[in-house]
Enzyme design. Structure first.
Site, short mmCIF file in Angstrom:
data_model
loop_
_atom_site.label_atom_id
_atom_site.label_comp_id
_atom_site.label_asym_id
_atom_site.label_seq_id
_atom_site.Cartn_x
_atom_site.Cartn_y
_atom_site.Cartn_z
N MET A 11 45.47 34.11 52.00
CA MET A 11 43.94 34.11 51.90
C MET A 11 43.46 32.61 51.99
O MET A 11 42.57 32.31 52.54
CB MET A 11 43.42 35.10 50.57
CG MET A 11 43.36 36.32 51.07
SD MET A 11 42.52 37.25 49.61
CE MET A 11 41.18 37.95 50.39
N SER A 38 57.04 35.18 58.36
CA SER A 38 55.67 34.73 59.55
C SER A 38 56.30 33.79 60.36
O SER A 38 55.34 33.65 61.04
CB SER A 38 54.86 34.22 58.55
OG SER A 38 54.52 35.35 57.39
N ARG A 97 49.35 20.36 37.89
CA ARG A 97 48.16 20.33 37.58
C ARG A 97 48.23 19.54 36.30
O ARG A 97 47.53 18.57 35.97
CB ARG A 97 47.38 21.50 37.37
CG ARG A 97 46.92 21.97 38.55
CD ARG A 97 45.96 23.30 38.42
NE ARG A 97 45.53 23.96 39.68
CZ ARG A 97 45.33 25.39 39.68
NH1 ARG A 97 45.40 26.05 38.88
NH2 ARG A 97 44.89 25.84 41.06
N CYS A 126 40.46 27.58 40.49
CA CYS A 126 39.29 27.89 41.12
C CYS A 126 38.09 27.96 40.08
O CYS A 126 37.04 27.32 40.15
CB CYS A 126 39.19 28.95 41.94
SG CYS A 126 40.10 30.37 41.11
N ARG A 227 38.57 40.20 35.06
CA ARG A 227 38.30 40.54 36.47
C ARG A 227 37.56 41.67 36.92
O ARG A 227 37.60 42.46 35.92
CB ARG A 227 39.84 40.80 36.92
CG ARG A 227 39.93 41.01 38.45
CD ARG A 227 40.18 39.64 39.07
NE ARG A 227 41.18 38.92 38.61
CZ ARG A 227 41.46 37.79 39.17
NH1 ARG A 227 40.68 37.08 39.74
NH2 ARG A 227 42.78 37.02 38.48
N HIS A 234 33.69 33.76 42.00
CA HIS A 234 33.74 33.79 40.79
C HIS A 234 32.23 33.44 39.96
O HIS A 234 31.52 32.64 40.48
CB HIS A 234 34.67 32.75 40.18
CG HIS A 234 36.19 33.08 40.44
ND1 HIS A 234 36.61 34.32 40.87
CD2 HIS A 234 37.30 32.34 40.43
CE1 HIS A 234 37.51 34.30 41.17
NE2 HIS A 234 38.25 33.19 40.75
N ASN A 307 35.36 31.09 45.45
CA ASN A 307 36.57 30.69 44.64
C ASN A 307 37.53 30.36 45.72
O ASN A 307 38.66 29.79 45.58
CB ASN A 307 37.05 31.93 43.71
CG ASN A 307 37.30 33.10 44.31
OD1 ASN A 307 36.38 33.90 44.92
ND2 ASN A 307 38.44 33.53 44.59
C1 2RA Z 1 42.50 34.06 39.98
N1 2RA Z 1 42.01 31.46 39.49
O1 2RA Z 1 41.28 33.90 40.08
C2 2RA Z 1 42.98 32.67 39.83
C3 2RA Z 1 44.01 32.24 40.96
N2 2RA Z 1 43.39 32.04 42.10
O2 2RA Z 1 43.18 34.92 39.95
#
Ligand code: 2RA
Length: 329
Positions: A11, A38, A97, A126, A227, A234, A307
């Site tokens: 993605m 791939s 990181r 993100c 989530r 986001h 994001n």
């Molecule tokens: C998420 N920031 O949103 C993390 C990884 N992309 O799951």
């Protein structure tokens, strides 16, 4: 410029290709890289077809820059191999990181740290990028003491499997689960796995990465990452306590004049950021600015960004642009 995109069929990798084309990054040769299954797939980039290659072949082609979005394990093993071949790696995984020898870059904040010696550069998480981009100019002006953030994260952050789970649940089809629970008509208070302190990895990324990017371990950060069944981007509810008072109009002016930020903030016209409007855009959108009336020197705000773009692909490409413009590659 010979550019590799590692994870080109994922993605974020697909958005990296889209952003590279949109911004007309000067690519003389594109090297799309993906897993064994791939290899040989055709990728169309700016009306030219390219065959996906494997990692070992990509290293041997000695790209100038490699944009990675292929997970931490692949980055840990292969980023050093590309670097040894002379490639500058910009890695979107969490692998590097917090490595003290690697730089964690949001170009509008700290690109000036970069030198030609930096061969592995970390792209922040993100949810961190959109928050620190907004915090940085305010920290410079007022000094941040503490940040409390709650995130409302798009399922695209988890990947294709999560998008497919939601679509299956919409259609009442039993399918593979990306999450432990249904995501349709739900909010899951868990992004990534739990650490020993009861926080999830996602929440601790917001804590640790913010302090590293703003270069200030004195900033106290606490986070809750949720989530939600959204795809556009986001969203974050952020409460900031400064070490001294501020003027709300001055905060607005600072954010309005900060690169990469679009202020969307007018209760009279019901103007505020939302993922449906942030999707596909590169800016970070800020609104719902208001003084926290329960605590001195404190401010509430709402921050939304795509994001997959500023939260990942666009930030990485902007790092590549900076390296090129400063003749660091
Ligand atoms: C998420 N920031 O949103 C993390 C990884 N992309 O799951």
């Amino acid at each position: 410029m010979r550019v590799a995109v590692v994870g080109a069929t994922g993605m974020v990798g697909e958005v990296m290709l889209q952003v590279l084309a949109e911004r007309n990054f000067p690519i003389t040769e594109l090297i799309p890289v993906a897993s064994e299954r791939s290899i040989g797939k055709e990728i169309n980039f700016k009306n030219t077809s390219y065959k996906v290659v494997g990692l070992a072949q990509a290293v041997s082609l000695r790209p100038d820059i490699a944009l990675f979005s292929a997970g931490g394990t692949t980055s840990l093993e292969w980023a050093p191999k590309f670097a040894e071949a002379g490639t500058t790696v910009i890695d979107n995984s969490s692998a590097w990181r917090m490595d003290p020898t690697k730089k964690l870059i949001v170009p509008e904040i700290n690109a000036s740290l970069l030198t030609s010696d930096d061969k592995i550069i970390a792209n922040p998480n993100c949810s961190t990028i959109q928050m620190v981009l907004t915090l940085a100019p305010l920290h410079a002006q007022y000094t941040i003491k503490r940040v409390i953030v709650s995130t409302y994260q798009s399922i695209t952050g988890t990947g294709v499997k999560a998008v497919e789970q939601l679509e299956n649940e919409y259609a009442n089809i039993k399918g593979e689960m990306a999450y432990h629970y249904p995501i349709h008509r739900n909010a899951i208070p868990q992004c990534d796995v739990f650490e020993d302190n009861g926080y999830t990895k996602e929440e601790m990324k917001l804590v640790r990465e913010t302090q590293k990017i703003l270069n200030d371990r004195n900033i106290a950060v606490t986070a809750t990452a949720i989530r939600i069944p959204v795809v556009g981007g986001h969203s974050e509810s952020v409460n900031i306590e400064f070490t001294s008072d501020f003027k709300l109009d001055e905060v607005r002016s600072i954010l309005h004049n900060s690169p990469g930020i679009t202020l969307q903030d007018n209760p009279d016209t019901l103007t505020y950021p939302m993922p449906i409007y942030a999707q596909g855009k590169d800016d970070v959108f800020v609104g719902r600015l208001r003084r926290d009336e329960s605590q001195p020197n404190s401010l509430n705000m709402w921050i939304v960004a795509d994001n997959l773009r500023k939260g990942a692909a666009t930030n990485a490409v902007q790092i590549a642009e900076y390296l090129l413009n400063q003749s660091l590659v």
